[in-house]
Design an enzyme around this catalytic site. Structure first.
Site, PDB file in Angstrom:
ATOM      1  N   THR A  39      55.168  27.934  36.518  1.00 12.42           N
ATOM      2  CA  THR A  39      55.619  28.457  35.227  1.00 12.42           C
ATOM      3  C   THR A  39      54.581  29.393  34.612  1.00 12.42           C
ATOM      4  O   THR A  39      54.926  30.230  33.776  1.00 12.42           O
ATOM      5  CB  THR A  39      55.895  27.308  34.248  1.00 12.42           C
ATOM      6  OG1 THR A  39      54.759  26.418  34.249  1.00 12.42           O
ATOM      7  CG2 THR A  39      57.141  26.524  34.648  1.00 12.42           C
ATOM      8  N   GLU A 164      40.316  36.088  40.755  1.00 13.39           N
ATOM      9  CA  GLU A 164      41.145  35.497  41.813  1.00 13.39           C
ATOM     10  C   GLU A 164      42.287  36.433  42.211  1.00 13.39           C
ATOM     11  O   GLU A 164      42.633  36.535  43.386  1.00 13.39           O
ATOM     12  CB  GLU A 164      41.689  34.144  41.363  1.00 13.39           C
ATOM     13  CG  GLU A 164      42.372  33.383  42.472  1.00 13.39           C
ATOM     14  CD  GLU A 164      42.182  31.881  42.391  1.00 13.39           C
ATOM     15  OE1 GLU A 164      42.817  31.182  43.182  1.00 13.39           O
ATOM     16  OE2 GLU A 164      41.392  31.406  41.548  1.00 13.39           O
ATOM     17  N   ASP A 176      44.894  27.387  35.819  1.00 16.57           N
ATOM     18  CA  ASP A 176      43.779  26.656  36.415  1.00 16.57           C
ATOM     19  C   ASP A 176      42.479  26.900  35.663  1.00 16.57           C
ATOM     20  O   ASP A 176      41.735  25.962  35.342  1.00 16.57           O
ATOM     21  CB  ASP A 176      43.618  27.050  37.881  1.00 16.57           C
ATOM     22  CG  ASP A 176      44.816  26.678  38.726  1.00 16.57           C
ATOM     23  OD1 ASP A 176      45.670  25.909  38.239  1.00 16.57           O
ATOM     24  OD2 ASP A 176      44.907  27.150  39.872  1.00 16.57           O
TER      25      ASP A 176
END
Length: 386
Positions: A39, A164, A176
């Site tokens: 999500t 990332e 995260d």
């Protein structure tokens, strides 16, 4: 090994490798996503919490614009680079995570002269517990402190995400890094991935005589390859076909119309995201009003949606979830990006051994690698440890 001993050991190992003293040690946790999968990059809601498994970095600043990054899990020579040469396409392997942050911090306007760094981690790699974000966030808070940059936690999360996305090449969202930076002991972090707003939600597992068991299936995954990117592309296609900016703008009442407009596979991907957003919000409400013992059914529903609509589970995860549920867990689901990694089982304290024994036996009976099963608690986010 207690925390002080582990910090002493890391400082001594830094001295051995770099023949100088570290200026400090910074620490960032991995995370478990309690609910809200895939999500985040759709502008939706997530509910992770930082865990008591951490990455620690010992660091000493340099002035020659060089970085040397070593790790206790890689015995080779340090990865060495010039700050001005690091960027997308220039690094690979494990060093892409810390060096990606170096590039992303520089792109954000943070000036620093380089550093020597030694990384140590207790966050399992490939288990869906965000070992990558733990590295990124530990490096980011270290640079932020050493450079005196004063960047907010939300800005640091975006810096880690950009590293990332653009250097590692994994199209992950903001969850995260946000969990690793914003977590607090005894709480989950409710994150709106569109506005980047966040708030703490009580998650008193011990007070409810519950534990969260992590079942690491040992099926390794990689966000930079394969199914993760395909699922993200499918979500973007669904949003485009439905003429919305993101799937955050689609509600359950829109699903009948979506079923008519989308191909069958894209519709199922969209349905997962829409219903998962609703489950996250329901879980937050239940935690606030009834406590963690009442969220089991929502965890179960989330796993079914990921298994059937988003198709990111695997036989090992399904066995772990089903076995845990049939042997005392009040709710269970896979967690993380999928295609391997870990399941979580919300389990009464007096059922922990029964769940563990049943899962280990189930994997042994089908001849699969023995899973690693352990318990985690909500923990504090990234900070300077020494």
């Amino acid at each position: 090994m207690n925390i002080n001993n582990s910090l002493d050991w890391l400082a001594e190992e830094f001295r051995r490798r770099f023949e100088t003293e570290p200026e400090g040690i910074w620490s960032a946790p991995g995370r478990v996503n309690l609910i809200g999968e895939h999500t985040d990059y759709n502008g939706g809601f997530v509910l992770p919490f930082a865990i008591d498994r951490r990455t620690r970095v010992a660091v000493r600043a340099r002035t020659d614009r060089k970085v040397q990054v070593a790790s206790t899990f890689n015995g080779s020579s340090p990865a060495t680079a010039d700050i001005d040469d690091v960027g997308p396409g220039t690094v690979s392997g494990w060093s892409a995570y810390p060096l990606g942050v170096v590039w992303s911090m520089r792109e954000a306007g943070v000036n620093f002269g380089g550093f020597d760094m030694l990384i140590d981690s207790s966050v399992p790699v490939g288990a869906g517990l965000s070992s990558s974000a733990a590295i990124e966030c530990a490096v980011a808070v270290a640079i932020n402190d050493l450079a005196g940059a004063g960047l907010s936690r939300t800005k640091l999360a975006l810096i880690g995400q950009r590293a990332e996305n653009e250097v590692v090449g994994a199209p992950t969202g903001i969850m995260d890094q946000s969990a690793s930076l914003l977590g607090q002991d005894g709480s989950a972090v409710f994150i709106d991935c569109r506005s980047y707003g966040s708030e703490l939600v009580p998650l008193d597992l011990a007070g409810s005589d519950l534990v969260l068991q992590i079942i690491d299936t040992k099926v390794s995954h990689s966000h930079a390859t394969g199914g993760y990117a395909a699922r993200r592309a499918s979500c973007e296609r669904g949003a485009s076909d439905l003429r919305v900016d993101s799937l955050r703008d689609v509600t359950a009442s829109d699903l009948d119309r979506a079923a008519e407009q989308l191909d069958e596979e894209t519709f199922r991907r969209v349905r997962h995201v829409v219903t998962e957003n609703e489950r996250v919000q329901q879980t937050v409400e239940v935690l606030r009003t009834q406590g963690p013992a009442a969220i089991g059914e929502l965890l179960d529903q989330s796993h079914v949606s990921m298994r059937d609509d988003f198709e990111i589970s695997c036989p090992e995860l399904d066995l772990a979830v089903e076995t845990a549920r049939h042997n005392g867990a009040i709710g269970a689901r896979m967690t993380g990006g999928g295609f391997g990694g870990s399941a979580i089982a919300l389990t009464p304290v007096d059922q922990v051994d029964a769940v563990r024994t049943a899962v280990l036996s189930g994997f042994e009976q089908v001849g699969w690698t023995t899973p690693d099963i352990f318990e985690v608690q909500p923990a504090d986010g990234a900070h300077r440890a020494r």
